[in-house]
Design a protein around this motif. Structure first.
Motif, PDB file in Angstrom:
ATOM      1  N   LEU A 109      48.452 -34.182  36.943  1.00  0.00           N
ATOM      2  CA  LEU A 109      49.072 -34.909  35.841  1.00  0.00           C
ATOM      3  C   LEU A 109      48.066 -35.201  34.728  1.00  0.00           C
ATOM      4  N   THR A 110      46.840 -35.485  35.108  1.00  0.00           N
ATOM      5  CA  THR A 110      45.820 -35.767  34.101  1.00  0.00           C
ATOM      6  C   THR A 110      45.499 -34.507  33.305  1.00  0.00           C
ATOM      7  N   ARG A 111      45.366 -33.369  33.979  1.00  0.00           N
ATOM      8  CA  ARG A 111      45.141 -32.105  33.259  1.00  0.00           C
ATOM      9  C   ARG A 111      46.302 -31.822  32.312  1.00  0.00           C
ATOM     10  N   PHE A 112      47.518 -32.029  32.790  1.00  0.00           N
ATOM     11  CA  PHE A 112      48.704 -31.740  31.982  1.00  0.00           C
ATOM     12  C   PHE A 112      48.750 -32.650  30.756  1.00  0.00           C
ATOM     13  N   SER A 113      48.523 -33.934  30.962  1.00  0.00           N
ATOM     14  CA  SER A 113      48.576 -34.883  29.844  1.00  0.00           C
ATOM     15  C   SER A 113      47.498 -34.579  28.812  1.00  0.00           C
ATOM     16  N   HIS A 114      46.316 -34.224  29.285  1.00  0.00           N
ATOM     17  CA  HIS A 114      45.188 -33.983  28.397  1.00  0.00           C
ATOM     18  C   HIS A 114      45.292 -32.636  27.692  1.00  0.00           C
TER      19      HIS A 114
ATOM     20  N   VAL B  28      42.484 -43.503  36.750  1.00  0.00           N
ATOM     21  CA  VAL B  28      41.770 -44.512  37.527  1.00  0.00           C
ATOM     22  C   VAL B  28      41.803 -44.084  38.990  1.00  0.00           C
ATOM     23  N   GLU B  29      40.647 -43.816  39.558  1.00  0.00           N
ATOM     24  CA  GLU B  29      40.544 -43.316  40.933  1.00  0.00           C
ATOM     25  C   GLU B  29      39.469 -44.090  41.687  1.00  0.00           C
ATOM     26  N   LEU B  30      39.821 -44.574  42.873  1.00  0.00           N
ATOM     27  CA  LEU B  30      38.909 -45.389  43.670  1.00  0.00           C
ATOM     28  C   LEU B  30      37.788 -44.567  44.299  1.00  0.00           C
ATOM     29  N   ASN B  31      38.097 -43.335  44.697  1.00  0.00           N
ATOM     30  CA  ASN B  31      37.183 -42.531  45.499  1.00  0.00           C
ATOM     31  C   ASN B  31      36.377 -41.574  44.620  1.00  0.00           C
ATOM     32  N   PRO B  32      35.075 -41.785  44.459  1.00  0.00           N
ATOM     33  CA  PRO B  32      34.284 -40.891  43.601  1.00  0.00           C
ATOM     34  C   PRO B  32      34.238 -39.460  44.114  1.00  0.00           C
ATOM     35  N   GLN B  33      34.451 -39.272  45.433  1.00  0.00           N
ATOM     36  CA  GLN B  33      34.465 -37.917  45.980  1.00  0.00           C
ATOM     37  C   GLN B  33      35.674 -37.129  45.478  1.00  0.00           C
ATOM     38  N   VAL B  34      36.776 -37.813  45.246  1.00  0.00           N
ATOM     39  CA  VAL B  34      37.957 -37.153  44.695  1.00  0.00           C
ATOM     40  C   VAL B  34      37.678 -36.698  43.271  1.00  0.00           C
ATOM     41  N   VAL B  35      37.047 -37.556  42.490  1.00  0.00           N
ATOM     42  CA  VAL B  35      36.709 -37.188  41.108  1.00  0.00           C
ATOM     43  C   VAL B  35      35.783 -35.979  41.105  1.00  0.00           C
ATOM     44  N   ALA B  36      34.766 -35.994  41.964  1.00  0.00           N
ATOM     45  CA  ALA B  36      33.824 -34.875  42.028  1.00  0.00           C
ATOM     46  C   ALA B  36      34.534 -33.584  42.431  1.00  0.00           C
ATOM     47  N   ALA B  37      35.432 -33.665  43.414  1.00  0.00           N
ATOM     48  CA  ALA B  37      36.172 -32.475  43.844  1.00  0.00           C
ATOM     49  C   ALA B  37      37.053 -31.938  42.731  1.00  0.00           C
ATOM     50  N   CYS B  38      37.688 -32.840  41.977  1.00  0.00           N
ATOM     51  CA  CYS B  38      38.556 -32.402  40.878  1.00  0.00           C
ATOM     52  C   CYS B  38      37.738 -31.735  39.777  1.00  0.00           C
ATOM     53  N   ARG B  39      36.546 -32.242  39.536  1.00  0.00           N
ATOM     54  CA  ARG B  39      35.706 -31.639  38.508  1.00  0.00           C
ATOM     55  C   ARG B  39      35.201 -30.261  38.952  1.00  0.00           C
ATOM     56  N   GLN B  40      34.915 -30.114  40.232  1.00  0.00           N
ATOM     57  CA  GLN B  40      34.348 -28.860  40.714  1.00  0.00           C
ATOM     58  C   GLN B  40      35.405 -27.808  41.037  1.00  0.00           C
ATOM     59  N   TRP B  41      36.542 -28.236  41.582  1.00  0.00           N
ATOM     60  CA  TRP B  41      37.504 -27.283  42.136  1.00  0.00           C
ATOM     61  C   TRP B  41      38.878 -27.311  41.483  1.00  0.00           C
ATOM     62  N   PHE B  42      39.194 -28.328  40.683  1.00  0.00           N
ATOM     63  CA  PHE B  42      40.550 -28.460  40.155  1.00  0.00           C
ATOM     64  C   PHE B  42      40.587 -28.539  38.632  1.00  0.00           C
ATOM     65  N   HIS B  43      39.586 -27.984  37.969  1.00  0.00           N
ATOM     66  CA  HIS B  43      39.589 -27.798  36.517  1.00  0.00           C
ATOM     67  C   HIS B  43      39.745 -29.101  35.740  1.00  0.00           C
ATOM     68  N   LEU B  44      39.300 -30.206  36.311  1.00  0.00           N
ATOM     69  CA  LEU B  44      39.330 -31.465  35.563  1.00  0.00           C
ATOM     70  C   LEU B  44      38.212 -31.442  34.534  1.00  0.00           C
ATOM     71  N   PRO B  45      38.533 -31.523  33.242  1.00  0.00           N
ATOM     72  CA  PRO B  45      37.481 -31.454  32.226  1.00  0.00           C
ATOM     73  C   PRO B  45      36.595 -32.692  32.232  1.00  0.00           C
ATOM     74  N   PRO B  46      35.430 -32.602  31.616  1.00  0.00           N
ATOM     75  CA  PRO B  46      34.577 -33.797  31.481  1.00  0.00           C
ATOM     76  C   PRO B  46      35.218 -34.803  30.537  1.00  0.00           C
ATOM     77  N   ASN B  47      34.802 -36.038  30.639  1.00  0.00           N
ATOM     78  CA  ASN B  47      35.302 -37.067  29.729  1.00  0.00           C
ATOM     79  C   ASN B  47      34.978 -36.698  28.284  1.00  0.00           C
ATOM     80  N   ASP B  48      35.912 -36.993  27.396  1.00  0.00           N
ATOM     81  CA  ASP B  48      35.688 -36.755  25.972  1.00  0.00           C
ATOM     82  C   ASP B  48      36.453 -37.820  25.194  1.00  0.00           C
TER      83      ASP B  48
END
Length: 277
Positions: free
Chosen positions: A87-92, A102-122
């Motif tokens: 949803l975040t990729r779609f919205s952005h 807003v995500e509690l688990n930093p490992q989820v954020v890291a996985a999304c950045r590495q494997w799920f095309h989550l762009p860096p903050n801008d």
């Protein structure tokens, strides 16, 4: 979170230990899991990362039907619970709205950045590692979101981890006037109506709509902050526009959407069904 085969586990991770983010792939789709569970927390079609793969995730976008098409041009959407960042990729990237996750688990954020095309903050994207309750209760975030998307399940998948009136009251405060909240709930659980009533107690009668469950059991609840419920014909026109503009299967959603019935109406229906048996 996709609720297919989701059941509470007998062995639970201690509350102060966050589960690791793990991956699986099948038939061109990459899935996110938490810990060693097979339950799906999110999915991405590898060759089409900007599309919404799961039915319930697509239906989380039904809030578009409650806003005039002119309001789709810009806004601020907040996602509580990152999942696989669909949803975040779609919205952005597709809506091109300002997006906060807003995500509690930093490992989820890291996985999304590495494997799920989550762009860096801008300037339009801000992924925050924080507790969702604390974030919505922070008065600095009130009256800031045009849309709030809530998908808060842990690895045990026993139910939403935040599901009380105080939490929904803070969610209401985060929304701007005319804003919409979309929540992913268990649609085939006795807890569903209790959750929906908690939301209604905060947002008000006539401001809560439900969408029938997906085949996997996910049911989306939409709650508006001073939203005028569109006529069915207008909903259908907006659904066709959503399909054309965003390639989402929105027209069938219209027949699946209903205003949450009043408790009296529910009793009347139950009585009528009892008389017919």
């Amino acid at each position: 979170m996709d609720l297919l085969n989701a059941r509470p586990r007998k062995k639970k991770t201690p509350p102060d230990v966050l589960p690791s983010a793990t991956l699986s792939e099948f038939d061109g789709v990459r899935y996110l899991h938490l810990g060693d569970t097979p339950w799906v927390q999110g999915a991405m079609r590898i060759r089409k990362p900007q599309t919404l793969e799961l039915d319930y995730v697509q239906r989380m976008m039904a809030w578009l039907l409650l806003k005039p098409t002119a309001a789709w041009a810009q806004g601020h959407v907040v996602q509580l619970g990152l999942g696989a960042a669909a949803l975040t990729r779609f919205s952005h990237s597709v809506l091109r709205w300002r997006s906060t996750a807003v995500e509690l688990n930093p490992q989820v954020v890291a996985a999304c950045r590495q494997w799920f095309h989550l762009p860096p903050n801008d300037e339009r994207l801000n992924v925050v590692v924080a507790d969702a309750r604390a974030w919505v209760e922070d008065t600095l975030n009130w009256d800031s979101a045009d849309v709030l998307q809530v998908d808060l399940y842990d690895h045990d998948a026993a139910g939403p981890v935040l599901d009380d009136e105080d939490f929904y009251r803070a969610c209401h405060a985060v929304l701007t006037e005319g804003g919409v909240m979309a929540v992913n709930l268990f649609g085939r659980s006795a807890k569903f109506m209790k959750s929906a009533r908690r939301i209604e107690a905060v947002f008000g009668v006539g401001q809560v709509w439900k969408i029938s469950p997906t085949a996997e059991g996910n049911a989306i609840v939409l709650a508006g902050k001073g939203v005028d419920w569109p006529e069915r014909d207008e909903l259908q026109r907006r659904a066709e526009a959503v399909r054309e503009r965003f390639q989402l299967p929105a027209p069938p959603w219209v027949r699946l959407m209903r205003v949450l019935p009043t408790p009296r109406a529910v009793v009347a229906v139950d009585d009528a069904e009892e008389l017919m048996t």
